[in-house]
Design an enzyme around this catalytic site. Structure first.
Site, PDB file in Angstrom:
ATOM      1  CB  CYS A 115      -6.834   1.519   9.900  1.00  0.00           C
ATOM      2  SG  CYS A 115      -6.417   1.270   8.325  1.00  0.00           S
ATOM      3  CG  HIS A 251      -8.389  -1.941  12.445  1.00  0.00           C
ATOM      4  ND1 HIS A 251      -9.065  -2.127  11.266  1.00  0.00           N
ATOM      5  CD2 HIS A 251      -6.986  -1.722  11.834  1.00  0.00           C
ATOM      6  CE1 HIS A 251      -8.390  -1.744  10.350  1.00  0.00           C
ATOM      7  NE2 HIS A 251      -7.330  -1.586  10.619  1.00  0.00           N
ATOM      8  CG  ASN A 281      -6.686  -3.287   7.317  1.00  0.00           C
ATOM      9  OD1 ASN A 281      -7.723  -2.404   7.438  1.00  0.00           O
ATOM     10  ND2 ASN A 281      -5.624  -2.972   7.675  1.00  0.00           N
TER      11      ASN A 281
HETATM   12  N1  ACO Z   1       3.888 -12.607  -0.605  1.00  0.00           N
HETATM   13  C1  ACO Z   1       5.214 -13.094  -0.438  1.00  0.00           C
HETATM   14  N2  ACO Z   1       6.187 -12.777  -0.008  1.00  0.00           N
HETATM   15  C2  ACO Z   1       5.930 -11.237   0.567  1.00  0.00           C
HETATM   16  C3  ACO Z   1       4.792 -10.649   0.444  1.00  0.00           C
HETATM   17  C4  ACO Z   1       3.675 -11.300  -0.304  1.00  0.00           C
HETATM   18  N3  ACO Z   1       2.300 -10.765  -0.219  1.00  0.00           N
HETATM   19  N4  ACO Z   1       5.014  -9.476   0.862  1.00  0.00           N
HETATM   20  C5  ACO Z   1       6.277  -9.315   1.398  1.00  0.00           C
HETATM   21  N5  ACO Z   1       6.954 -10.679   0.967  1.00  0.00           N
HETATM   22  C6  ACO Z   1       8.343 -10.945   1.375  1.00  0.00           C
HETATM   23  C7  ACO Z   1       9.200  -9.815   1.282  1.00  0.00           C
HETATM   24  O1  ACO Z   1       9.710  -9.334   0.077  1.00  0.00           O
HETATM   25  C8  ACO Z   1      10.277 -10.176   2.245  1.00  0.00           C
HETATM   26  O2  ACO Z   1      11.085 -11.073   1.343  1.00  0.00           O
HETATM   27  P1  ACO Z   1      12.768 -10.938   1.734  1.00  0.00           P
HETATM   28  O3  ACO Z   1      13.135 -11.436   3.090  1.00  0.00           O
HETATM   29  O4  ACO Z   1      13.276 -11.950   0.735  1.00  0.00           O
HETATM   30  O5  ACO Z   1      13.276  -9.665   1.551  1.00  0.00           O
HETATM   31  C9  ACO Z   1       9.611 -11.188   3.167  1.00  0.00           C
HETATM   32  O6  ACO Z   1       8.243 -11.513   2.588  1.00  0.00           O
HETATM   33  C10 ACO Z   1       9.385 -10.603   4.444  1.00  0.00           C
HETATM   34  O7  ACO Z   1       8.872  -9.347   4.218  1.00  0.00           O
HETATM   35  P2  ACO Z   1       8.431  -8.435   5.335  1.00  0.00           P
HETATM   36  O8  ACO Z   1       7.813  -7.124   5.215  1.00  0.00           O
HETATM   37  O9  ACO Z   1       9.621  -8.352   6.602  1.00  0.00           O
HETATM   38  O10 ACO Z   1       7.277  -8.981   6.133  1.00  0.00           O
HETATM   39  P3  ACO Z   1       6.721  -9.017   7.556  1.00  0.00           P
HETATM   40  O11 ACO Z   1       6.850 -10.108   8.513  1.00  0.00           O
HETATM   41  O12 ACO Z   1       6.937  -7.608   8.226  1.00  0.00           O
HETATM   42  O13 ACO Z   1       5.191  -8.938   7.134  1.00  0.00           O
HETATM   43  C11 ACO Z   1       3.170  -7.385   6.832  1.00  0.00           C
HETATM   44  C12 ACO Z   1       4.561  -8.080   6.506  1.00  0.00           C
HETATM   45  C13 ACO Z   1       2.526  -8.774   6.987  1.00  0.00           C
HETATM   46  C14 ACO Z   1       2.722  -6.244   6.004  1.00  0.00           C
HETATM   47  C15 ACO Z   1       3.478  -7.059   8.421  1.00  0.00           C
HETATM   48  O14 ACO Z   1       4.783  -6.238   8.365  1.00  0.00           O
HETATM   49  C16 ACO Z   1       2.386  -6.247   8.780  1.00  0.00           C
HETATM   50  O15 ACO Z   1       1.261  -7.037   9.053  1.00  0.00           O
HETATM   51  N6  ACO Z   1       2.461  -4.975   9.295  1.00  0.00           N
HETATM   52  C17 ACO Z   1       1.388  -4.377   9.901  1.00  0.00           C
HETATM   53  C18 ACO Z   1       0.692  -3.779   8.660  1.00  0.00           C
HETATM   54  C19 ACO Z   1      -0.613  -3.574   8.587  1.00  0.00           C
HETATM   55  O16 ACO Z   1      -1.495  -4.490   9.348  1.00  0.00           O
HETATM   56  N7  ACO Z   1      -1.146  -2.248   7.953  1.00  0.00           N
HETATM   57  C20 ACO Z   1      -2.421  -2.400   7.767  1.00  0.00           C
HETATM   58  C21 ACO Z   1      -2.696  -0.735   7.526  1.00  0.00           C
HETATM   59  S1  ACO Z   1      -2.684  -0.002   9.031  1.00  0.00           S
HETATM   60  C22 ACO Z   1      -3.507  -0.955  10.065  1.00  0.00           C
HETATM   61  O17 ACO Z   1      -4.697  -1.017   9.910  1.00  0.00           O
HETATM   62  C23 ACO Z   1      -3.142  -1.078  11.502  1.00  0.00           C
END
Ligand code: ACO
Length: 324
Positions: A115, A251, A281
């Site tokens: 990224c 980004h 993304n």
């Molecule tokens: N739909 C519904 N529920 C979901 C989904 C989905 N697509 N994905 C996860 N969940 C659920 C999980 O199972 C979890 O359920 P639980 O509480 O019953 O266990 C709950 O949602 C929370 O999951 P988390 O993983 O804790 O969610 P979080 O608040 O961390 O959000 C996310 C996840 C959006 C991926 C976040 O961590 C994030 O944005 N991280 C940055 C990652 C990123 O941007 N990566 C891109 C590549 S790197 C870059 O470009 C920077």
């Protein structure tokens, strides 16, 4: 007299197929528009058509940038493609784009910093220009992340989209001050100890193509900390601060990460170019797509001071300061 790498043209390409958040539930994936929008800000993304490749999209973006600049392919002497999803193991996507746009001289190569790839490619293109090795460089970010998604993993498959953006920079004389147009500062970092939090579990020397794996919370934590730090570092290096910035062009991974970085930079959100809602993304393509969209919308204007910043797998992260 200082040689600056000045923006000459910008363009982008998005595949025709638009995929709204509701599509995932329709495929039987347990998710919702509400969850995706609430956690990421993403509303829709584009997916490449069957048979449409990274170099096809990159060539379309390159042609759009050439058109905007009023240049032909023979006016470019170096072409860099930032991508983690090249068509083939080799040759590089860049040489394939070279052939597709009819560029018959100069040189072309890929940069792989996931990224952060566009920021790394742009910093290297700047170095080619200020060292006199190239006069006009096409820098492209292009990705087909839809091909490395695990459709069983709802935490990752909803986040990514496909597309390409291209920027042409050329050597121009400046007076060495921050009022010069062009690239004014760059700041690059990587730390290979964080491989496990964001990677693809396959590759040529291991097995198969593999799928993207991510520890979302960990990536989030690093992004929030490192993006503002690199943006501050590149601004500091030339005696500027967030107050001097007209546009942050980050980004586009997640609206919450963008919000948090803008806050740390002291920037209101009306000074941030945001495209994540429409593109998802797109990894290395996200910044050039946002630059091109920002120009199209009339947000980014000649003379504006821009800060671009990105983080991705590696981890690799960095920033570039551009006076447009
Ligand atoms: N739909 C519904 N529920 C979901 C989904 C989905 N697509 N994905 C996860 N969940 C659920 C999980 O199972 C979890 O359920 P639980 O509480 O019953 O266990 C709950 O949602 C929370 O999951 P988390 O993983 O804790 O969610 P979080 O608040 O961390 O959000 C996310 C996840 C959006 C991926 C976040 O961590 C994030 O944005 N991280 C940055 C990652 C990123 O941007 N990566 C891109 C590549 S790197 C870059 O470009 C920077």
């Amino acid at each position: 007299m200082t040689i600056r790498a000045v923006v000459r043209g910008v363009g982008h390409y998005l595949p025709e197929k638009v995929v709204p958040n509701t599509w995932f539930a329709e495929q039987g994936i347990e998710t919702s528009d509400e969850w995706i929008q609430g956690r990421t800000g993403i509303e829709r993304r584009h997916f490449a058509a069957e048979g449409e490749t990274t170099s096809d999209m990159a060539a379309n973006a390159a042609n759009a940038a050439l058109k905007q600049a009023g240049l032909g392919a023979s006016d470019i002497d170096a072409l860099i493609v930032a991508t983690s999803t090249a068509d083939l193991t080799f040759p590089s996507a860049a040489t394939m784009v070279q052939a597709k746009i009819g560029m018959e001289s100069g040189f072309a190569f890929d940069v792989q910093a996931v990224c952060a790839g566009f920021v790394f490619a742009l910093a290297n293109a700047n170095a080619l220009i200020v060292s006199g090795q190239a006069k006009r460089v096409m820098v492209i970010g292009a990705e087909t992340f839809s091909r490395i998604m695990d459709w069983e993993d709802r935490t990752t498959c909803v986040l990514f989209g496909d597309g390409a953006g291209a920027l042409i920079i050329e050597a121009s004389k400046g007076d060495g001050t921050n009022n010069d147009r062009g690239i004014l500062a760059t700041d690059l970092h990587s730390d290979g100890r964080h491989r496990e939090i964001l990677y693809v579990d396959g590759g040529v020397s291991t097995h198969s193509t593999g799928h993207l794996r991510m520890q979302g919370k960990e990536v989030f934590r690093h992004a929030v900390e490192k993006l503002a730090a690199t943006a501050h570092a590149s601004l500091d290096s030339i005696g500027l601060s967030g107050d001097d910035v007209d546009w942050m062009v980050p980004h586009q991974a997640n609206l919450r990460i963008i919000n948090s970085t803008a806050k740390k930079m002291g920037l209101d959100m009306d000074r941030v170019v945001i495209t994540v809602q429409d593109h998802g993304n797109t990894s290395a393509a996200s910044i050039p797509l946002a630059l091109s969209t920002g120009v199209e919308r009339g947000q980014i204007k000649r003379g504006d001071l821009l800060v671009t910043e990105a983080i991705g797998g590696g981890l690799a992260w960095g920033s570039v300061i551009i006076r447009w």
